[in-house]
Design a protein around this motif. Structure first.
Motif, short mmCIF file in Angstrom:
data_model
loop_
_atom_site.label_atom_id
_atom_site.label_comp_id
_atom_site.label_asym_id
_atom_site.label_seq_id
_atom_site.Cartn_x
_atom_site.Cartn_y
_atom_site.Cartn_z
N ASN A 48 0.84 -1.20 0.00
CA ASN A 48 0.00 0.00 0.00
C ASN A 48 0.87 1.25 0.00
O ASN A 48 1.97 1.28 0.59
N GLU A 50 0.19 5.15 0.71
CA GLU A 50 -0.78 6.14 1.15
C GLU A 50 -0.38 7.54 0.68
O GLU A 50 0.69 7.74 0.08
N CYS A 59 -3.97 0.51 -2.60
CA CYS A 59 -3.84 -0.74 -1.85
C CYS A 59 -2.70 -1.59 -2.42
O CYS A 59 -2.30 -1.45 -3.58
#
Ligand code: THU
Length: 145
Positions: A48, A50, A59
């Motif tokens: 993942n 972010e 993801c």
């Protein structure tokens, strides 16, 4: 045969664990890794990633699929997802659909924790009656109505 399955899964487990170790998850502090084997037998992994603009994060499954496509693969034979914590890290709804694009209803989805495999699902179990590439064909083979 069992040894072959175990060897296949442990290679996926190692690849997913290594990807998880590289995860960029400063907001959730929830690193995830995914690894899949394509139709050529090659393993592709992702983690993942972010973002400060939270919804933009991606993801681990999306990263593994992107790596597969970039590497010339077009079909997921098996996929394994690993995360920490006591709960199963099953793929989110969007990732079930991402997997669906390149997998069959019987494709195994293994969910692991740091200690090893926790559960085995199939794509069909996690995303029943799904919409996929065949649904766009003018002659749809599954007219089960
Ligand atoms: N996450 C994944 O990468 N895969 C999953 O299957 C479940 C959730 C990520 C998204 C987000 O970066 C973090 O886990 C917390 O939701």
């Amino acid at each position: 045969m069992t040894d072959t399955i175990d060897a296949d899964l442990s290679a996926l487990f190692e690849a997913a664990s290594a990807a998880k170790a590289q995860a960029y998850a400063p907001y959730s502090n929830f690193p995830v890794g995914a690894a899949l084997r394509d139709e050529h037998g090659r393993i592709h992994a992702g983690c993942n990633v972010e973002n400060a603009a939270y919804p933009v994060g991606t993801c681990a499954e999306a990263g593994a699929i992107a790596a597969m496509i970039a590497g010339g693969g077009r079909a997921i034979g098996t996929i394994l997802i690993i995360g920490d914590g006591p709960a199963l890290v099953t793929p989110c709804g969007a990732c079930r659909q991402r997997i669906r694009e390149f997998a069959k209803p019987g494709t195994p989805i293994h969910i692991a924790g740091p200690e090893g495999i926790r559960r085995r699902f199939t794509l069909g179990a996690l995303l029943p009656d799904s919409f996929g590439p065949e649904n766009l064909l003018s002659e749809n083979p599954s007219t089960d109505v």
